[in-house]
Design a protein around this motif. Structure first.
Motif, PDB file in Angstrom:
ATOM      1  N   THR A 186       0.808  -1.224   0.000  1.00 56.45           N
ATOM      2  CA  THR A 186       0.000   0.000   0.000  1.00 56.45           C
ATOM      3  C   THR A 186       0.840   1.271   0.000  1.00 56.45           C
ATOM      4  O   THR A 186       0.531   2.233  -0.728  1.00 56.45           O
ATOM      5  N   GLU A 187       1.878   1.335   0.798  1.00 54.96           N
ATOM      6  CA  GLU A 187       2.670   2.568   0.895  1.00 54.96           C
ATOM      7  C   GLU A 187       3.256   2.957  -0.460  1.00 54.96           C
ATOM      8  O   GLU A 187       3.166   4.123  -0.877  1.00 54.96           O
ATOM      9  N   GLY A 188       3.823   1.989  -1.178  1.00 56.89           N
ATOM     10  CA  GLY A 188       4.418   2.289  -2.475  1.00 56.89           C
ATOM     11  C   GLY A 188       3.402   2.730  -3.496  1.00 56.89           C
ATOM     12  O   GLY A 188       3.640   3.665  -4.275  1.00 56.89           O
ATOM     13  N   VAL A 189       2.233   2.071  -3.509  1.00 54.58           N
ATOM     14  CA  VAL A 189       1.192   2.450  -4.464  1.00 54.58           C
ATOM     15  C   VAL A 189       0.643   3.827  -4.127  1.00 54.58           C
ATOM     16  O   VAL A 189       0.400   4.650  -5.021  1.00 54.58           O
ATOM     17  N   THR A 190       0.479   4.108  -2.844  1.00 54.72           N
ATOM     18  CA  THR A 190      -0.019   5.418  -2.421  1.00 54.72           C
ATOM     19  C   THR A 190       0.932   6.529  -2.849  1.00 54.72           C
ATOM     20  O   THR A 190       0.498   7.578  -3.342  1.00 54.72           O
ATOM     21  N   SER A 203      -4.934   5.518   3.212  1.00 54.50           N
ATOM     22  CA  SER A 203      -4.634   5.796   1.803  1.00 54.50           C
ATOM     23  C   SER A 203      -5.913   6.175   1.067  1.00 54.50           C
ATOM     24  O   SER A 203      -6.864   5.394   1.013  1.00 54.50           O
ATOM     25  N   LYS A 204      -5.923   7.339   0.469  1.00 60.24           N
ATOM     26  CA  LYS A 204      -7.096   7.759  -0.295  1.00 60.24           C
ATOM     27  C   LYS A 204      -7.099   7.164  -1.702  1.00 60.24           C
ATOM     28  O   LYS A 204      -8.018   7.410  -2.480  1.00 60.24           O
ATOM     29  N   PRO A 233      -6.446  11.312 -10.401  1.00 63.22           N
ATOM     30  CA  PRO A 233      -7.244  11.882  -9.308  1.00 63.22           C
ATOM     31  C   PRO A 233      -8.741  11.868  -9.593  1.00 63.22           C
ATOM     32  O   PRO A 233      -9.547  11.653  -8.680  1.00 63.22           O
ATOM     33  N   ALA A 234      -9.119  12.087 -10.855  1.00 61.46           N
ATOM     34  CA  ALA A 234     -10.542  12.066 -11.197  1.00 61.46           C
ATOM     35  C   ALA A 234     -11.118  10.664 -11.056  1.00 61.46           C
ATOM     36  O   ALA A 234     -12.259  10.491 -10.606  1.00 61.46           O
ATOM     37  N   ILE A 235     -10.335   9.651 -11.430  1.00 63.63           N
ATOM     38  CA  ILE A 235     -10.780   8.262 -11.261  1.00 63.63           C
ATOM     39  C   ILE A 235     -10.934   7.940  -9.775  1.00 63.63           C
ATOM     40  O   ILE A 235     -11.920   7.349  -9.345  1.00 63.63           O
ATOM     41  N   ARG A 236      -9.938   8.361  -8.988  1.00 62.66           N
ATOM     42  CA  ARG A 236     -10.011   8.151  -7.536  1.00 62.66           C
ATOM     43  C   ARG A 236     -11.262   8.791  -6.956  1.00 62.66           C
ATOM     44  O   ARG A 236     -11.995   8.179  -6.167  1.00 62.66           O
ATOM     45  N   ASP A 237     -11.530  10.033  -7.336  1.00 65.38           N
ATOM     46  CA  ASP A 237     -12.688  10.747  -6.793  1.00 65.38           C
ATOM     47  C   ASP A 237     -14.000  10.091  -7.227  1.00 65.38           C
ATOM     48  O   ASP A 237     -14.967  10.045  -6.451  1.00 65.38           O
ATOM     49  N   ALA A 238     -14.029   9.583  -8.448  1.00 68.72           N
ATOM     50  CA  ALA A 238     -15.243   8.918  -8.925  1.00 68.72           C
ATOM     51  C   ALA A 238     -15.479   7.607  -8.177  1.00 68.72           C
ATOM     52  O   ALA A 238     -16.616   7.263  -7.851  1.00 68.72           O
ATOM     53  N   LEU A 239     -14.416   6.887  -7.876  1.00 69.41           N
ATOM     54  CA  LEU A 239     -14.552   5.673  -7.075  1.00 69.41           C
ATOM     55  C   LEU A 239     -15.110   6.014  -5.698  1.00 69.41           C
ATOM     56  O   LEU A 239     -16.006   5.338  -5.188  1.00 69.41           O
ATOM     57  N   ALA A 240     -14.582   7.061  -5.094  1.00 71.02           N
ATOM     58  CA  ALA A 240     -15.010   7.460  -3.753  1.00 71.02           C
ATOM     59  C   ALA A 240     -16.463   7.935  -3.737  1.00 71.02           C
ATOM     60  O   ALA A 240     -17.120   7.897  -2.689  1.00 71.02           O
TER      61      ALA A 240
END
Length: 389
Positions: A122-126, A146-147, A337-344
């Motif tokens: 997780t740390e490396g991917v974050t 991790s967001k 970031p847009a993909i992350r926000d859409a998942l959230a």
């Protein structure tokens, strides 16, 4: 505990995700059209070693979906390129596999269902700021802060609440023995189960565990029997759950047994006789073979024909996750970031067997199945939702 008998049929409508490549609005295509060609996805999972029975299900689900999408024109005409790295069984190898994936700068990374591997990665991917989609079942996986990490499979925290509740309130058992595999996966679940039993004013007769490499669990089973248990809560992986059930039979121990989805997994049932498997209960992710929907049954048949391994709850979860990401990329393009926000922000996204909804920690799966084996055939007693959903 909220039983959903009446609404289950409507949830099945989500099966329409299978093999569909619906057209998207013109402005969505414009966003996706800016994506690279091909669109790079990465996956790390266990394909060799003693965790391969599980790890291959992640590969099968992701790869099957990617192949379908590519066969139907990709995303806005862009094909998906999946790079897969084998983690083997160790967390060190899992970290090395992830570092190799990160070198390719993928848009999305899929991690496995093996919790110790995800903790190591997780740390490396974050730090890479890449959306990270996993099926790892330790409840604490999404509590790492991790967001970028999201889980699309049900987890042990949910099971730790729902299994004792069903055992006590529906099956009338109040003195279970607990047996769990002695790693992050099993021991975390065992602690949660004990806490849930305490809230129900039920006391376990014995709390035992076994090492992932153990082949003889007779001492633990005899302890549970000798201490007067009226049932067994079993948390493990298909290979070791198979051993426990066989050894129970050999020892003549007859207890109502309930556990995670390994109790009803095809990879478990294949190695049990009908008498050994019969009557076992499980609560876990949704299993496609128990669906009344012919489209889902056909999908499961095609997966098994391709990989020579029956699809399970993890196969469904990873398959759904790829299609969820497809729908997001069609809307927001390939901006991480847009993909992350859409998942959230995901609300009521219809998958094959359940709807997905993101909570504050990044968990998207909140519907589970209650199963009972009839001989070697698992039957769905009904769906059940996580408390609060």
């Amino acid at each position: 505990m909220q039983m959903l008998q009446n609404s289950f049929k409507s949830a099945i409508v989500g099966a329409a995700v299978i093999c569909l490549s619906a057209g998207v609005a013109r402005e969505s295509k414009a966003d996706a059209a800016s994506c690279p060609s091909p669109i790079p996805f990465g996956l790390t999972t266990a394909l060799t070693g003693n965790l391969a029975l599980l790890g291959t299900q992640a590969r099968n689900g992701v790869e099957f979906a990617v192949d379908e999408i590519n066969a139907n024109g990709g995303i806005a005409g862009k094909k998906l390129a999946l790079t897969t790295e084998d983690t083997g069984a160790s967390s060190t190898d899992a970290l090395n596999a992830m570092n190799r994936i990160l070198e390719g700068k993928p848009l999305i990374i899929f991690g496995s269902m093996i919790s110790p591997h995800i903790f190591a990665q997780t740390e490396g991917v974050t730090k890479s700021e890449t959306p990270f989609l996993v099926g790892a079942t330790n409840a604490k996986v999404t509590a790492q802060g991790s967001k970028w990490l999201f889980r699309t499979h049900v987890h042990d925290g949910q099971l730790a609440d729902l299994i004792p509740e069903y055992l006590v309130k529906s099956l009338g058992k109040t003195k279970p023995g607990i047996m769990a595999v002695a790693d992050d996966y099993g021991l975390g679940a065992s602690r949660g189960i004990q806490a849930a039993l305490a809230k129900l004013n039920a006391t376990p007769a014995a709390v035992t565990s076994y090492a992932p490499s153990d082949k003889d669990m007779s001492a633990q089973l005899l302890e549970i029997k000798d201490k007067g248990a009226d049932s067994l809560i079993l948390f493990g992986r298909p290979a070791d759950v198979t051993l426990v059930i066989k050894q129970m039979n050999d020892l003549g121990i007859k207890l109502t047994t309930i556990g995670n989805a390994s109790m009803v997994a095809q990879t478990t049932l294949t190695n049990l006789s009908a008498a050994e498997a019969n009557g076992g209960y499980a609560i876990g992710g949704m299993i496609p073979q128990t669906s009344p929907d012919t489209k889902i049954l056909d999908w499961a048949k095609r997966v098994q024909e391709k990989y020579k391994v029956p699809a399970d709850n993890f196969t469904v979860s990873y398959y759904d996750t790829v299609y969820m990401l497809k729908s997001i990329i069609e809307k927001v393009g390939c901006d991480k970031p847009a993909i992350r926000d859409a998942l959230a922000a995901t609300k009521s996204w219809k998958g094959m067997l359940i709807d997905y909804q993101a909570d504050a920690q990044g968990d998207l799966a909140h519907t589970l199945g209650i199963y009972r084996n009839k001989g070697k055939t698992p039957e769905l007693t009904g769906p059940i939702r996580e408390n609060g959903f």
